[in-house]
Design a protein around this motif. Structure first.
Motif, short mmCIF file in Angstrom:
data_model
loop_
_atom_site.label_atom_id
_atom_site.label_comp_id
_atom_site.label_asym_id
_atom_site.label_seq_id
_atom_site.Cartn_x
_atom_site.Cartn_y
_atom_site.Cartn_z
N ASN A 215 0.85 -1.19 0.00
CA ASN A 215 0.00 0.00 0.00
C ASN A 215 0.88 1.24 0.00
OD1 ASN A 215 0.90 0.12 2.69
ND2 ASN A 215 -0.89 -1.02 3.41
N ARG A 216 0.35 2.36 0.34
CA ARG A 216 1.05 3.63 0.16
C ARG A 216 1.64 4.13 1.47
NH1 ARG A 216 -0.45 5.29 -4.94
NH2 ARG A 216 -2.35 4.35 -5.75
N ARG A 217 2.82 4.69 1.38
CA ARG A 217 3.46 5.23 2.57
C ARG A 217 2.86 6.58 2.92
NH1 ARG A 217 8.05 2.79 4.60
NH2 ARG A 217 7.63 4.28 6.25
N PRO A 218 2.87 6.95 4.21
CA PRO A 218 2.31 8.23 4.61
C PRO A 218 3.20 9.40 4.24
CG PRO A 218 3.28 7.12 6.47
CD PRO A 218 3.34 6.15 5.32
N ALA A 219 2.67 10.59 4.45
CA ALA A 219 3.38 11.81 4.07
C ALA A 219 4.47 12.15 5.07
CB ALA A 219 2.40 12.96 3.99
N GLY A 220 5.51 12.84 4.60
CA GLY A 220 6.51 13.42 5.47
C GLY A 220 6.36 14.93 5.43
N TRP A 221 5.95 15.54 6.53
CA TRP A 221 5.55 16.94 6.51
C TRP A 221 6.56 17.88 7.15
CZ3 TRP A 221 1.29 18.28 3.79
CH2 TRP A 221 0.38 17.26 3.46
N LEU A 222 7.18 17.48 8.26
CA LEU A 222 7.98 18.41 9.05
C LEU A 222 9.46 18.07 8.96
CD1 LEU A 222 5.86 18.64 12.34
CD2 LEU A 222 5.60 19.94 10.21
N GLN A 223 10.29 19.11 9.02
CA GLN A 223 11.73 18.89 9.14
C GLN A 223 12.19 18.99 10.59
OE1 GLN A 223 13.72 21.96 6.89
NE2 GLN A 223 13.74 23.37 8.61
N GLY A 224 11.33 19.52 11.44
CA GLY A 224 11.66 19.61 12.85
C GLY A 224 10.43 19.61 13.72
N PHE A 225 10.45 18.81 14.81
CA PHE A 225 9.41 18.86 15.83
C PHE A 225 10.03 18.48 17.17
CE2 PHE A 225 6.23 16.46 18.43
CZ PHE A 225 5.52 17.58 18.85
N GLN A 226 9.93 19.38 18.12
CA GLN A 226 10.38 19.11 19.48
C GLN A 226 9.25 19.43 20.45
OE1 GLN A 226 12.73 20.79 17.34
NE2 GLN A 226 13.66 18.78 17.07
N ARG A 227 9.13 18.62 21.49
CA ARG A 227 8.18 18.86 22.57
C ARG A 227 8.94 18.85 23.88
NH1 ARG A 227 2.11 16.53 23.41
NH2 ARG A 227 1.76 18.50 22.30
N LEU A 228 8.77 19.90 24.69
CA LEU A 228 9.43 20.02 25.98
C LEU A 228 8.39 19.91 27.10
CD1 LEU A 228 11.64 23.17 25.23
CD2 LEU A 228 12.10 20.78 24.63
N LEU A 229 8.75 19.21 28.18
CA LEU A 229 7.93 19.12 29.38
C LEU A 229 8.75 19.68 30.53
CD1 LEU A 229 6.65 17.00 27.41
CD2 LEU A 229 6.02 15.68 29.43
N ILE A 230 8.26 20.79 31.10
CA ILE A 230 9.03 21.54 32.09
C ILE A 230 8.20 21.68 33.36
CG2 ILE A 230 10.29 23.67 32.55
CD1 ILE A 230 10.29 24.15 29.49
N PRO A 231 8.71 21.22 34.51
CA PRO A 231 7.95 21.38 35.76
C PRO A 231 8.02 22.81 36.28
CG PRO A 231 10.08 20.37 36.22
CD PRO A 231 9.99 20.53 34.72
#
Length: 418
Positions: A215-231
């Protein structure tokens, strides 16, 4: 003490409920074993990260916050009430290359004072469509069933909330413990998960056949994604999201999804005594957008003390580089993998317009009642050639500074945690 901590976290543990299902090595006098451990004081805050499992949890302990934590252990040795004075924010960076994963990199769950606030749809009805562009009715599938970043353009703009391919099957991100300006926090890098790696697998068109899966591969959309969790002191947490699209993909409409356990008919605290015995997953949460930048989460019944009203309220406030707002979505009902009904309420942080980058900060504040919630505000401002977010919690001001780099935005300063 290790065993004691296990049972503090695993009350209602399923294999212990049915004696004929218990393995022989589990048939021990656990109370006697746990009784050999002298309880230790809870740390005021902690961060635990498991590199093999690619998960992390941030905890805070506020001694005396709840009535539940004062109750004696129901079994005499260790009780499910001991964590009632805690708040916790957990996050998953489990590689999408692992079998039976949900393509849910960056998904968070949030609990406070004995009840779950933000929930996860869990292990869903995974089908062949998780690598395809066809639409199927699996509301718990892929990132759209979890509390993470979802791109509307992935798959189809009219059905992005059903079966979304923002994340790429087979890719993996990273999760690390960081320290900046004396503040310890968790950083997730999901760039590869959202499509940074070559080859680029199109948008909706062109689509690329993949003979390995038929079947078909999904899209590649972003060159960067970061998520930070800060108390933040007081049992509160910040989530910061930074993303940038691949140049050839142009602007995208990126939403943060948020889910709570819900019900067809609202549950009020006075009805808790009439509720049959539930597991922790059955805690009803009333989710309300009370301002464009603010959501209020009110739990009805206590998850730890059967038949008692909850001692848990949450508030989420957000701000964005390009503006945005919270929108309340639909109720979602479905039958899960073990043939049990599920009911969720969804909300989204919606950008004002599509963009090639994003920079957002969310404050997750919790208390034992609405009146006990702190006075809070989250605002964005430009600060020279950088971007700053000010987070006010009562009289305390916390400032996050971000710098624009070619691949993505990066956190460059934290002030106010001294």
């Amino acid at each position: 003490c290790f065993v004691r901590n296990f049972f503090r976290n695993k009350y209602y543990h399923h294999p212990m409920q049915y004696v004929w299902d218990v393995q022989p090595e589990l048939a021990r006098d656990w109370q006697a074993i746990v009784g050999q451990c002298a309880p230790e004081d809870e740390p005021a805050s902690s961060i635990d990260l498991w590199p093999n499992g690619q998960t992390a949890i941030l905890r805070a302990h506020l001694e005396g916050a709840t009535q539940a934590a004062q109750l004696p252990p129901p079994d005499g040795v260790v009780g499910r009430y001991e964590f009632a004075d805690n708040t916790a924010l957990a996050v998953s960076a489990v590689p999408n290359a692992f079998p039976h994963t949900e393509l849910d990199f960056g998904a968070v769950t949030w609990a406070a004072y004995g009840s779950r606030l933000l929930s996860d749809m869990g292990y869903g009805s995974i089908g062949g469509s998780f690598e395809r562009y066809d639409i199927s009715s699996y509301p718990d599938n892929n990132p759209a069933g979890h509390n993470t970043l979802v791109l509307r353009e992935a798959v189809h703009p009219d059905f992005f909330e059903i079966d979304n391919t923002s994340q790429i099957n087979g890719e993996r991100g990273t999760i690390d413990l960081r320290t900046r300006d004396g503040v310890e926090y968790v950083e997730l890098d999901g760039s590869a998960v959202y499509g940074a790696n070559d080859p680029l697998y199109g948008g909706i068109t062109p689509q690329v056949e993949d003979n390995r899966y038929g079947n078909r591969r999904p899209a590649g959309w972003l060159q960067g994604f970061q998520r930070l969790l800060i108390p933040i002191p007081g049992g509160h947490y910040l989530i910061a999201d930074m993303f940038r699209t691949r140049p050839e993909m142009g602007a995208v409409t990126a939403d943060e999804f948020w889910h709570v356990q819900s019900a067809e008919m609202p549950v009020t605290p006075d009805q808790c005594v009439d509720q049959p015995p539930h597991s922790w997953k059955d805690s009803y949460v009333d989710l309300e957008v009370i301002a464009p930048d603010t959501m209020l989460l009110q739990v009805a019944c206590h998850s730890l003390v059967r038949g008692a009203p909850a001692e848990s309220v949450g508030r989420i406030q957000g701000a964005s580089l390009h503006g945005g707002r919270f929108e309340l979505g639909e109720h979602i009902n479905f039958i899960n993998r073990v043939n049990q009904p599920e009911d969720f309420q969804r909300a989204r942080w919606v950008p004002n317009e599509a963009a090639t980058d994003g920079l957002r900060v969310f404050l997750l504040a919790a208390a034992t009642s609405v009146d006990a919630l702190p006075a809070t505000q989250v605002t964005h401002r430009s600060c020279g050639d950088q971007e700053c977010f000010d987070v006010q919690v009562d009289e305390n001001l916390y400032t996050l500074t971000f710098t624009d780099e070619p691949r993505n935005w990066v956190l460059s300063g934290l002030v106010g945690w001294e």
